[in-house]
Design a protein around this motif. Structure first.
Motif, PDB file in Angstrom:
ATOM      1  N   MET A  12      78.273  72.299 -19.440  1.00  0.00           N
ATOM      2  CA  MET A  12      78.434  73.705 -19.842  1.00  0.00           C
ATOM      3  C   MET A  12      77.640  74.570 -18.879  1.00  0.00           C
ATOM      4  O   MET A  12      76.560  74.170 -18.419  1.00  0.00           O
ATOM      5  CB  MET A  12      77.840  73.980 -21.241  1.00  0.00           C
ATOM      6  CG  MET A  12      78.310  73.073 -22.342  1.00  0.00           C
ATOM      7  SD  MET A  12      79.837  73.647 -23.094  1.00  0.00           S
ATOM      8  CE  MET A  12      80.134  72.258 -24.192  1.00  0.00           C
ATOM      9  N   ASP A  14      75.266  77.479 -18.949  1.00  0.00           N
ATOM     10  CA  ASP A  14      74.438  78.142 -19.961  1.00  0.00           C
ATOM     11  C   ASP A  14      74.211  79.598 -19.566  1.00  0.00           C
ATOM     12  O   ASP A  14      73.722  79.891 -18.463  1.00  0.00           O
ATOM     13  CB  ASP A  14      73.080  77.431 -20.095  1.00  0.00           C
ATOM     14  CG  ASP A  14      73.185  76.104 -20.835  1.00  0.00           C
ATOM     15  OD1 ASP A  14      74.274  75.802 -21.368  1.00  0.00           O
ATOM     16  OD2 ASP A  14      72.172  75.378 -20.885  1.00  0.00           O
ATOM     17  N   GLY A  39      73.954  73.386 -18.045  1.00  0.00           N
ATOM     18  CA  GLY A  39      73.658  72.795 -19.346  1.00  0.00           C
ATOM     19  C   GLY A  39      74.780  71.900 -19.818  1.00  0.00           C
ATOM     20  O   GLY A  39      75.545  71.352 -19.023  1.00  0.00           O
ATOM     21  N   GLY A  40      74.895  71.792 -21.125  1.00  0.00           N
ATOM     22  CA  GLY A  40      75.816  70.845 -21.746  1.00  0.00           C
ATOM     23  C   GLY A  40      75.012  69.586 -22.040  1.00  0.00           C
ATOM     24  O   GLY A  40      74.297  69.083 -21.174  1.00  0.00           O
ATOM     25  N   LYS A  41      75.134  69.100 -23.265  1.00  0.00           N
ATOM     26  CA  LYS A  41      74.261  67.993 -23.668  1.00  0.00           C
ATOM     27  C   LYS A  41      74.456  66.741 -22.818  1.00  0.00           C
ATOM     28  O   LYS A  41      73.489  66.081 -22.442  1.00  0.00           O
ATOM     29  CB  LYS A  41      74.485  67.671 -25.149  1.00  0.00           C
ATOM     30  CG  LYS A  41      74.063  68.838 -26.050  1.00  0.00           C
ATOM     31  CD  LYS A  41      74.255  68.533 -27.515  1.00  0.00           C
ATOM     32  CE  LYS A  41      74.280  69.819 -28.346  1.00  0.00           C
ATOM     33  NZ  LYS A  41      73.097  70.664 -28.182  1.00  0.00           N
ATOM     34  N   ASN A  44      72.990  67.326 -19.322  1.00  0.00           N
ATOM     35  CA  ASN A  44      71.527  67.431 -19.420  1.00  0.00           C
ATOM     36  C   ASN A  44      70.891  66.041 -19.527  1.00  0.00           C
ATOM     37  O   ASN A  44      69.899  65.736 -18.854  1.00  0.00           O
ATOM     38  CB  ASN A  44      71.123  68.237 -20.667  1.00  0.00           C
ATOM     39  CG  ASN A  44      71.465  69.714 -20.576  1.00  0.00           C
ATOM     40  OD1 ASN A  44      71.751  70.222 -19.496  1.00  0.00           O
ATOM     41  ND2 ASN A  44      71.432  70.400 -21.706  1.00  0.00           N
ATOM     42  N   ALA A  96      78.156  78.052 -22.639  1.00  0.00           N
ATOM     43  CA  ALA A  96      77.289  78.147 -23.816  1.00  0.00           C
ATOM     44  C   ALA A  96      76.543  79.476 -23.777  1.00  0.00           C
ATOM     45  O   ALA A  96      75.857  79.769 -22.802  1.00  0.00           O
ATOM     46  CB  ALA A  96      76.289  76.987 -23.828  1.00  0.00           C
ATOM     47  N   ILE A  98      73.570  81.372 -25.143  1.00  0.00           N
ATOM     48  CA  ILE A  98      72.318  80.931 -25.777  1.00  0.00           C
ATOM     49  C   ILE A  98      71.381  82.120 -25.926  1.00  0.00           C
ATOM     50  O   ILE A  98      71.193  82.898 -24.992  1.00  0.00           O
ATOM     51  CB  ILE A  98      71.637  79.840 -24.914  1.00  0.00           C
ATOM     52  CG1 ILE A  98      72.617  78.684 -24.656  1.00  0.00           C
ATOM     53  CG2 ILE A  98      70.347  79.346 -25.567  1.00  0.00           C
ATOM     54  CD1 ILE A  98      72.038  77.538 -23.831  1.00  0.00           C
ATOM     55  N   ILE A 108      72.924  78.838 -30.383  1.00  0.00           N
ATOM     56  CA  ILE A 108      73.879  78.559 -29.304  1.00  0.00           C
ATOM     57  C   ILE A 108      75.323  78.586 -29.820  1.00  0.00           C
ATOM     58  O   ILE A 108      75.610  78.038 -30.885  1.00  0.00           O
ATOM     59  CB  ILE A 108      73.605  77.154 -28.682  1.00  0.00           C
ATOM     60  CG1 ILE A 108      72.145  77.016 -28.237  1.00  0.00           C
ATOM     61  CG2 ILE A 108      74.559  76.887 -27.525  1.00  0.00           C
ATOM     62  CD1 ILE A 108      71.791  75.663 -27.604  1.00  0.00           C
ATOM     63  N   ILE A 110      78.966  77.349 -28.248  1.00  0.00           N
ATOM     64  CA  ILE A 110      79.613  76.717 -27.096  1.00  0.00           C
ATOM     65  C   ILE A 110      81.125  76.910 -27.149  1.00  0.00           C
ATOM     66  O   ILE A 110      81.722  76.883 -28.217  1.00  0.00           O
ATOM     67  CB  ILE A 110      79.285  75.204 -26.975  1.00  0.00           C
ATOM     68  CG1 ILE A 110      79.635  74.437 -28.241  1.00  0.00           C
ATOM     69  CG2 ILE A 110      77.841  74.991 -26.594  1.00  0.00           C
ATOM     70  CD1 ILE A 110      79.535  72.929 -28.084  1.00  0.00           C
ATOM     71  N   GLU A 141      80.133  66.866 -27.726  1.00  0.00           N
ATOM     72  CA  GLU A 141      80.630  68.128 -27.177  1.00  0.00           C
ATOM     73  C   GLU A 141      81.962  67.934 -26.448  1.00  0.00           C
ATOM     74  O   GLU A 141      82.458  68.854 -25.821  1.00  0.00           O
ATOM     75  CB  GLU A 141      79.589  68.776 -26.253  1.00  0.00           C
ATOM     76  CG  GLU A 141      78.451  69.409 -27.032  1.00  0.00           C
ATOM     77  CD  GLU A 141      77.446  70.111 -26.153  1.00  0.00           C
ATOM     78  OE1 GLU A 141      76.755  71.000 -26.682  1.00  0.00           O
ATOM     79  OE2 GLU A 141      77.317  69.782 -24.956  1.00  0.00           O
ATOM     80  N   THR A 252      65.233  74.739 -25.791  1.00  0.00           N
ATOM     81  CA  THR A 252      66.636  74.412 -25.497  1.00  0.00           C
ATOM     82  C   THR A 252      66.709  73.148 -24.637  1.00  0.00           C
ATOM     83  O   THR A 252      66.076  73.075 -23.590  1.00  0.00           O
ATOM     84  CB  THR A 252      67.331  75.564 -24.735  1.00  0.00           C
ATOM     85  OG1 THR A 252      67.007  76.798 -25.347  1.00  0.00           O
ATOM     86  CG2 THR A 252      68.839  75.378 -24.722  1.00  0.00           C
ATOM     87  N   GLY A 253      67.472  72.169 -25.090  1.00  0.00           N
ATOM     88  CA  GLY A 253      67.652  70.963 -24.288  1.00  0.00           C
ATOM     89  C   GLY A 253      66.525  69.946 -24.424  1.00  0.00           C
ATOM     90  O   GLY A 253      66.571  68.898 -23.773  1.00  0.00           O
ATOM     91  N   ASP A 256      67.868  66.747 -25.363  1.00  0.00           N
ATOM     92  CA  ASP A 256      68.579  66.095 -24.257  1.00  0.00           C
ATOM     93  C   ASP A 256      67.597  65.432 -23.294  1.00  0.00           C
ATOM     94  O   ASP A 256      67.868  64.353 -22.767  1.00  0.00           O
ATOM     95  CB  ASP A 256      69.436  67.111 -23.495  1.00  0.00           C
ATOM     96  CG  ASP A 256      70.476  67.751 -24.390  1.00  0.00           C
ATOM     97  OD1 ASP A 256      70.895  67.095 -25.363  1.00  0.00           O
ATOM     98  OD2 ASP A 256      70.852  68.899 -24.120  1.00  0.00           O
ATOM     99  N   THR A 294      66.965  74.985 -19.421  1.00  0.00           N
ATOM    100  CA  THR A 294      67.277  73.633 -19.860  1.00  0.00           C
ATOM    101  C   THR A 294      66.934  72.684 -18.709  1.00  0.00           C
ATOM    102  O   THR A 294      65.790  72.254 -18.580  1.00  0.00           O
ATOM    103  CB  THR A 294      68.764  73.573 -20.281  1.00  0.00           C
ATOM    104  OG1 THR A 294      68.985  74.612 -21.228  1.00  0.00           O
ATOM    105  CG2 THR A 294      69.111  72.257 -20.901  1.00  0.00           C
TER     106      THR A 294
HETATM  107  O1  RIB Z   1      71.293  70.780 -25.977  1.00  0.00           O
HETATM  108  C1  RIB Z   1      71.234  71.940 -25.222  1.00  0.00           C
HETATM  109  C2  RIB Z   1      72.573  72.294 -24.682  1.00  0.00           C
HETATM  110  O2  RIB Z   1      73.426  72.585 -25.771  1.00  0.00           O
HETATM  111  C3  RIB Z   1      72.630  73.516 -23.797  1.00  0.00           C
HETATM  112  O3  RIB Z   1      72.426  73.216 -22.454  1.00  0.00           O
HETATM  113  C4  RIB Z   1      73.989  74.092 -24.087  1.00  0.00           C
HETATM  114  O4  RIB Z   1      74.858  73.952 -23.007  1.00  0.00           O
HETATM  115  C5  RIB Z   1      74.488  73.357 -25.319  1.00  0.00           C
HETATM  116  O5  RIB Z   1      75.490  72.493 -25.012  1.00  0.00           O
END
Ligand code: RIB
Ligand code: NA
Length: 311
Positions: A12, A14, A39-41, A44, A96, A98, A108, A110, A141, A252-253, A256, A294
């Motif tokens: 993602m 962010d 980002g994006g879990k 990350n 995302a 945020i 957040i 998404i 996700e 955040t993150g 992850d 993140t």
């Molecule tokens: O876990 C954090 C992530 O969740 C962020 O980077 C965002 O992209 C969402 O997917």
């Protein structure tokens, strides 16, 4: 093995606003800073594992757009293998929105976009990587069926699996438990999956026992500043791993960072007790919360004390 850690999951872009507090419904508030980050879990977690020094590959889909091109470069910059990062012109790269408040808490939204187009065909292409890695990691996700198929492919090939049911869905396919060597969720995900309150170490332990009963090898329930609880199949003792005391700037993150570090330890130190892996992963994630963003806040091996990497 060809890879240490393979992640099948999301990317993602962010779009982050920092504000004194999270806005209420219908409200407009002034924030003080805006930035765009990677980002994006899934991504990350992959990037955190790569920064700790293992050979990683990402299996994912981004759009054929500016954000997608940039994301592929980001993987390359972090040493992540990109053969299985596909681009589609049918959807945009995931995004995302945020908001981070002054206490470091976030909210957040998404829009998964191209992430939802990752499917059986791409998994088939990535099968050599998925079946020849030490550890496979999945989240929610992307389409749940894609995650489950990847987990099954790994499980069938005796590859260790970590499943992070984030963001949680109420009707999770029960097969996810069966193919998870380590099922790792946070307190709110544990609440949604078990239907019980998870606010304390004791409640997390109870929820963890319920999740363990559903068939996974081990369960970790993370509790933010309260650390995490670790439950292993066949053992009934409560293992609470406290988190380091840190001042959070942006959480955040952090989850992850924890999962990426856990994947690193499972690949590189397979005989280490799971609670020791979790203790060290807490330390790594503890570094990430002390900086904004993140991936920008995820530490590299060179930033961390040597003892984090000793047997
Ligand atoms: O876990 C954090 C992530 O969740 C962020 O980077 C965002 O992209 C969402 O997917
Ligand atoms: Na951070």
């Amino acid at each position: 093995k060809v890879f240490d850690v393979v992640v099948v999951g999301s990317c993602m872009t962010d779009l982050v606003s920092q504000a004194p507090r999270l806005p209420k419904a219908g409200e407009t508030i002034h924030g003080h800073k805006f930035f765009i980050g990677f980002g994006g879990k899934g991504a990350n977690q992959c990037i955190q594992a790569a920064r700790l020094g293992v050979k990683t590959a990402m299996v994912c889909k981004v759009g054929k757009d500016f954000f997608g091109d940039n994301y592929i470069q980001n993987f390359k910059d972090n040493g992540v293998h990109t053969e299985f990062v596909k681009q589609s012109s049918d959807a945009a790269t995931g995004a995302a929105s945020i908001t981070v408040d002054d206490a470091g808490e976030n909210a957040i939204v998404i829009v998964a976009g191209a992430n939802m187009l990752l499917g059986a065909e791409e998994l088939q292409e990535a099968l050599p990587a998925i079946s020849h890695t030490k550890v496979l990691v999945c989240q929610l996700e992307i389409r749940p069926q894609t995650s489950l198929q990847a987990m099954c492919m790994a499980h069938d090939n005796k590859v260790k699996t970590i499943f992070n049911p984030a963001p949680a869905i109420p009707d999770l396919d029960p097969d996810f438990y069966r193919v998870s060597d380590v099922f790792c969720c946070n307190e709110s995900e544990a609440e949604l999956l078990t239907g019980t309150s998870v606010a304390s170490v004791e409640e997390a332990h109870r929820a963890g026992q319920e999740l363990l009963k559903r068939g996974c090898g081990s369960v970790i329930v993370t509790l933010g500043p309260q650390g995490c609880v670790v439950l292993k199949g066949g053992e009934s003792t409560l293992k609470h791993v406290p988190a380091p005391v840190v001042t959070a700037v942006d959480t955040t993150g952090a989850g992850d960072s924890f999962i990426g570090a856990l994947a690193f330890y499972m690949a590189n130190h397979p005989h280490m007790p799971l609670e020791e892996m979790a203790r060290r992963a807490n330390l790594v994630a503890g570094v990430s919360v002390q900086d904004i963003g993140t991936q920008t806040s995820f530490p590299y091996r060179r930033d961390l004390p040597n003892e984090y990497f000793q047997e």
